[in-house]
Design an enzyme around this catalytic site. Sequence first.
Site, PDB file in Angstrom:
ATOM      1  CB  SER A 130      -0.879   0.010   1.254  1.00  0.00           C
ATOM      2  OG  SER A 130      -1.535   1.249   1.419  1.00  0.00           O
ATOM      3  CE1 TYR A 165      -3.712  -1.978   5.472  1.00  0.00           C
ATOM      4  CE2 TYR A 165      -2.655   0.126   5.026  1.00  0.00           C
ATOM      5  CZ  TYR A 165      -3.312  -1.000   4.587  1.00  0.00           C
ATOM      6  OH  TYR A 165      -3.569  -1.158   3.244  1.00  0.00           O
TER       7      TYR A 165
END
Length: 257
Positions: A138, A148
């Site tokens: 990401s 994350y």
Amino acid sequence: MTTALITGATAGIGAAFARRLAEDGHDLVLVARDTERLTAAAGQLAERFGVHTEVLAADLATEAGIGAVEERLRQAERPVGILVNNAGFGNKGAYLDVPLEQELDMVKVHIEAVLRLTGAAVPGMRERGFGGVVNVASVGAFVPRGTYGASKAWMVSFTLGVARDLTGSGVRLLALCPGFTRTEFHQRAEMGTGNIPRWAWLSADRVVDEALRDLARGRSLSVPSKRYKMVVALARLLPAGGLGGFSSKAARTYRTG
């Protein structure tokens, strides 16, 4: 054509990879948690593109799930020549607001599963002299926020390092770092996306097209679209956390696979 194994394969970027690879003539092994959806997706792809499809229901947050996929990747019959590690999820809220067991599940899926599945797939690829691994990370890897962002940053660093180790082997690794991508998961998770501008959104098909093009070119990092390449460039220039406001918008709950 070879066989491609895709985790988180029933929707979003994973489903786009499955469609594109089937269109290119690759047989498929589809991995996700929902057996019914897997079976439906496999049937549709087999009928539409005339490829052989397998389904493997597995939750990569569990030991049993990772082990089942490892076993398939090591099989000599219908060997896997392309692995797409796409399964992943995010936790809503700041670090201390998220239950520890959910954070540990994220580490299991984003780090342990990627490490182990890559390790199960690459030896056979190297022996055959060709193969590819796409690890779906990401843009959040470069504008980190909590577990994350940290787990996606690990995924990028791991991929780049292994890609270097395998130079000349015929095996290519690619870290794919998309920004906001339109999938069904925003609606399923009841996430508000009204504060995200329209220019920020990418289609899953575009993300996959750019990823496979970069993989074919031998690149080890793919950031789809000029707008997100600029975000990554800025993130590398600014002090750590300089794009924290942008990354906080990405901290929405979603899960693939």
